[in-house]
Scaffold this active site. Structure first.
Site, PDB file in Angstrom:
ATOM      1  N   PHE B 320       0.842  -1.194   0.000  1.00 22.44           N
ATOM      2  CA  PHE B 320       0.000   0.000   0.000  1.00 22.44           C
ATOM      3  C   PHE B 320       0.872   1.237   0.000  1.00 22.44           C
ATOM      4  O   PHE B 320       1.837   1.309   0.773  1.00 22.44           O
ATOM      5  CB  PHE B 320      -0.856   0.060   1.274  1.00 22.44           C
ATOM      6  CG  PHE B 320      -1.912  -0.982   1.342  1.00 22.44           C
ATOM      7  CD1 PHE B 320      -3.196  -0.716   0.899  1.00 22.44           C
ATOM      8  CD2 PHE B 320      -1.632  -2.234   1.862  1.00 22.44           C
ATOM      9  CE1 PHE B 320      -4.181  -1.676   0.975  1.00 22.44           C
ATOM     10  CE2 PHE B 320      -2.615  -3.202   1.940  1.00 22.44           C
ATOM     11  CZ  PHE B 320      -3.894  -2.924   1.494  1.00 22.44           C
ATOM     12  N   ASP B 321       0.526   2.197  -0.815  1.00 26.06           N
ATOM     13  CA  ASP B 321       1.130   3.500  -0.652  1.00 26.06           C
ATOM     14  C   ASP B 321       0.476   4.093   0.593  1.00 26.06           C
ATOM     15  O   ASP B 321      -0.717   3.917   0.801  1.00 26.06           O
ATOM     16  CB  ASP B 321       0.833   4.354  -1.889  1.00 26.06           C
ATOM     17  CG  ASP B 321       1.384   5.750  -1.741  1.00 26.06           C
ATOM     18  OD1 ASP B 321       2.578   5.857  -1.417  1.00 26.06           O
ATOM     19  OD2 ASP B 321       0.622   6.706  -1.924  1.00 26.06           O
TER      20      ASP B 321
END
Lengths: 71, 645
Positions: B320-321
């Protein structure tokens, strides 16, 4: 003039049926390219408006035993 | 007579519409009649006649298609069924002939009907867009076909109506149900300058919308096109089966000829032909994939195609960013501390230095300084400003005289004869600015809360620090937990420093994190995961994260409804900005992969058992046909389960 038309065939019962219709349509005079998809029932035909017309395509599909609907 | 004319017309229309059903029923009745007469009475001739009639009625369409199959040099099951029926009549097995034809006709009728349901999954979406739109032309309201609305025209949408075009609200406010486009069930509040989509429903107030796209140039139409392309694209399993069938079908023909040569038993070799047809095998995988893609589309998730869906089924790591994906992406100033300087001066100087910066931390500092409602403390508890305060109380700040960005580190500005530096520890080290212990303690303390702290320096002296926070999405911890429950590893990628990253990672419960990453580093990290043998999904915003999304095995773009590039390019595009769609999509992909395996397994098993049965003479032509058709129906129904997943 080249144009593209679409139909929907909802009653394909096997992938081969789609192939058969595709081959039959590609033999119609004036048809430049045909795509027939079993999974969505979508038929896309590119044709020369001077030689061919969509009614012939509908008849060709019906002759193979399937029901074309205009998309 | 007029009346009978109308009746005849009605009958013809009814017949055309239900042709296949009527043919199947008539064939069934003739077959049942013929069979019972032959079984119960001695009227053999009548029985034979009925059975032949059944074969003719049911077989006409099949034979016609078979003729076209032969003509176009494709070898389909209809050719084989026709051969089998003709052969059975030829050797006097009328009952077998009628049974084969009836079972096949019934089977294909049911298969056609169920496939139609699968193909119709998109129809709901297609029917969403209204046909007409009310536009304001020459000062008058006029109803026109929706596709003829031109860009820039004002469309009026009354409460309860569907919005006919893509556009921006210019007047009015309302709640809009965007489910058709984004899959979100809760209505979204819309006011001036907000974008709306064709096909969504205006629920409360009248809206005036300036058109940005109409007809085929709307987000909904783009979605539909993408979904169809995705459904038509062959998955690796499908291509494999297609290649396999090229050798398999001639193989079955060779086998049946060999069988005839050895046994002289025509029925045996015909049975081989019919049951050897790879029906369930070729139909199974496309049905599973079309159903899954259709289901996803209705829930606001666009899948690029079967290939990506099959790959997504193998995902074992989701990266995930952080900013904007796990967090809300709205950075706010949480706290300002002044050291031998007033906190308000620290904030103001930092804001002037950041005024020309486009970095999200800079914007947050600027917003905080411009809002008079800001309460500033000296290292105390966090205070959070609302957006409203910023909007209403904006006050002008002077421009810096000179300004430079140091990428990934901060800014250096000249103002009022002083040099102001706003940045992280790396920037201080680079410029050899000493960090007093009390500032370092403050910064460490804020970072362990998951906040990001920047130092404010005037003429080489650290005068204060600003702590910024980007709140986690409420759903983030449960989304991570759901993924972990399905055995998927989760990793957070962020540009934040180690301490901040660790605090956020702990708060959200994620397995691992990578901190202090520059944008291009994220791509490298993804590459490393892939090289380590993981099947990696990367979730990000589709624009800034585009390179790492493209590098991952499956790129997941969030909130794609507004960005056409994300719809076109992401392997998986989540139309809504909703993190919870990620576990949904991953679970659906896994279910699809299993479903494809189940279908292939069932088809192979059926054919194997039937072949063994035929070769040991325990399966007759009619029984073979029955089992074959039943297996085709079974894989279609199994695939369709994914529509309701």
């Amino acid at each position: 003039m080249s144009e593209t038309t679409q139909f929907r065939v909802m009653d394909f019962d096997c992938p081969t049926c789609a192939t058969t219709v595709e081959r039959a349509l590609s033999k119609v005079n004036g048809v430049e390219s045909v795509e027939v998809h079993y999974s969505t029932g979508r038929v896309e035909i590119q044709y020369d408006t001077q030689i061919a017309d969509p009614i012939t395509f509908e008849q060709t599909i019906a002759n193979q035993g399937y029901t074309p609907q205009s998309a | 007579m007029k009346g009978s004319g109308i009746n005849a017309q009605l009958v013809t229309r009814y017949y055309r519409k239900h042709r296949k059903a009527i043919i199947v029923s008539v064939t069934g009745l003739l077959y049942a009649g013929g069979w019972s007469l032959g079984y119960l009475t001695t009227l053999d001739t009548t029985s034979t006649t009925l059975l032949i009639l059944a074969a003719l009625v049911g077989g006409y369409d099949i034979a016609k298609t078979a003729y076209h199959e032969v003509k176009s040099r494709t070898l389909g099951i209809k050719t084989l069924v026709t051969l089998a029926a003709v052969g059975a009549i030829g050797i006097g097995s009328y009952w077998e002939a009628a049974a084969v034809v009836f079972l096949f006709a019934l089977g294909s009728y049911l298969e056609g009907r169920t496939m139609r349901k699968t193909r119709n999954a998109l129809e709901e979406l297609l029917e969403m867009t209204p046909d007409t739109a009310t536009v304001r032309r020459d000062g008058e309201q006029k109803e026109v076909p929706a596709r003829e609305v031109e860009e820039g025209e004002i469309v009026i949408v009354k409460p309860g109506e569907k919005i006919p075009v893509d556009g921006d609200v210019v007047d009015g406010e309302s709640a809009v149900n965007q489910a058709p486009v984004t899959g979100e069930s809760a209505p979204v509040y819309k006011a001036q300058a907000d974008g709306v989509y064709a096909g969504t429903v205006n629920q409360e107030g009248a809206l005036e919308v300036r058109t940005t796209g109409a007809g085929s140039d709307t987000t909904l139409q783009r979605i539909i096109r993408r979904v169809e392309e995705a459904q038509e694209a062959q998955s690796p399993t499908e291509s494999f089966i297609d290649r396999f069938a090229k050798y398999y079908t001639p193989g079955i023909i060779a086998l049946s000829i060999t069988a005839y040569a050895f046994t002289q038993n025509a029925i045996l070799s015909l049975t081989l032909l019919v049951i050897g047809c790879p029906g369930a095998l070729v139909i199974g995988p496309p049905v599973s994939i079309v159903s899954a893609i259709g289901n996803a589309a209705r829930n606001g998730v666009l899948m690029k195609g079967g290939e990506h869906l099959e790959r997504a089924g193998k995902i074992d790591l989701v990266a995930f960013d952080k900013t904007g994906t796990l967090t809300k992406g709205e950075t706010i100033v949480a706290d300002v501390a002044g050291f031998d300087t007033k906190a308000s001066d620290v904030l103001e100087l930092a804001a002037i230095a950041e005024k020309k910066s486009e970095h999200h931390l800079g914007e947050a500092i600027l917003n905080a300084a411009q809002s008079e409602g800001a309460t500033i403390t000296d290292g105390g508890t966090a205070t959070i400003q609302t957006d409203d305060a910023v909007a209403t109380d904006a006050r002008p700040l002077p421009d810096p005289d000179d300004f430079d960005v140091v990428p990934g580190k901060g800014v250096v500005a000249q103002y009022d004869g002083c040099e102001i530096v706003v940045g992280n520890r790396a920037l201080l080290d680079e410029r050899e600015i000493g960090l007093p212990e009390d500032v370092a303690v403050y910064v460490r303390e804020r970072e362990t809360r998951g906040e990001t702290a920047v130092h404010v320096v005037r003429d080489g002296v650290v005068i204060g620090a600003i702590a910024l926070r980007d709140e986690l999405r409420e759903t983030a911890p449960s989304v991570i937990a759901q993924l972990q429950d399905t055995g998927i590893e989760t990793v957070m990628l962020t540009g934040d420093n180690e301490r901040t990253a660790r605090a956020v990672a702990e708060e959200v419960g994620i397995d691992d994190y990578r901190a202090e990453l520059f944008p291009e580093d994220k791509q490298t990290v993804i590459e490393e995961f892939c090289e380590a043998g993981h099947v990696v999904a990367m979730a990000g915003d589709g624009i800034n994260d585009a390179p790492s999304l493209a590098t991952a095995d499956v790129g997941v773009a969030m909130g794609a409804a507004g960005t056409d590039t994300a719809i076109e390019t992401a392997d998986m595009a989540l139309m809504a900005d909703d993190l919870e769609r990620i576990p949904y999509a991953v679970v659906l992909s896994k279910a699809t992969r299993w479903n494809v395996y189940e279908n292939v397994g069932l088809a192979v098993l059926t054919v194997t058992i039937l072949l063994a049965g035929v070769l040991t003479s325990s399966v007759t032509l009619a029984l073979g046909m029955l089992v074959h058709e039943a297996s085709v129906l079974a894989v279609i129904l199994n695939g369709m389960r994914l529509l309701r997943h």
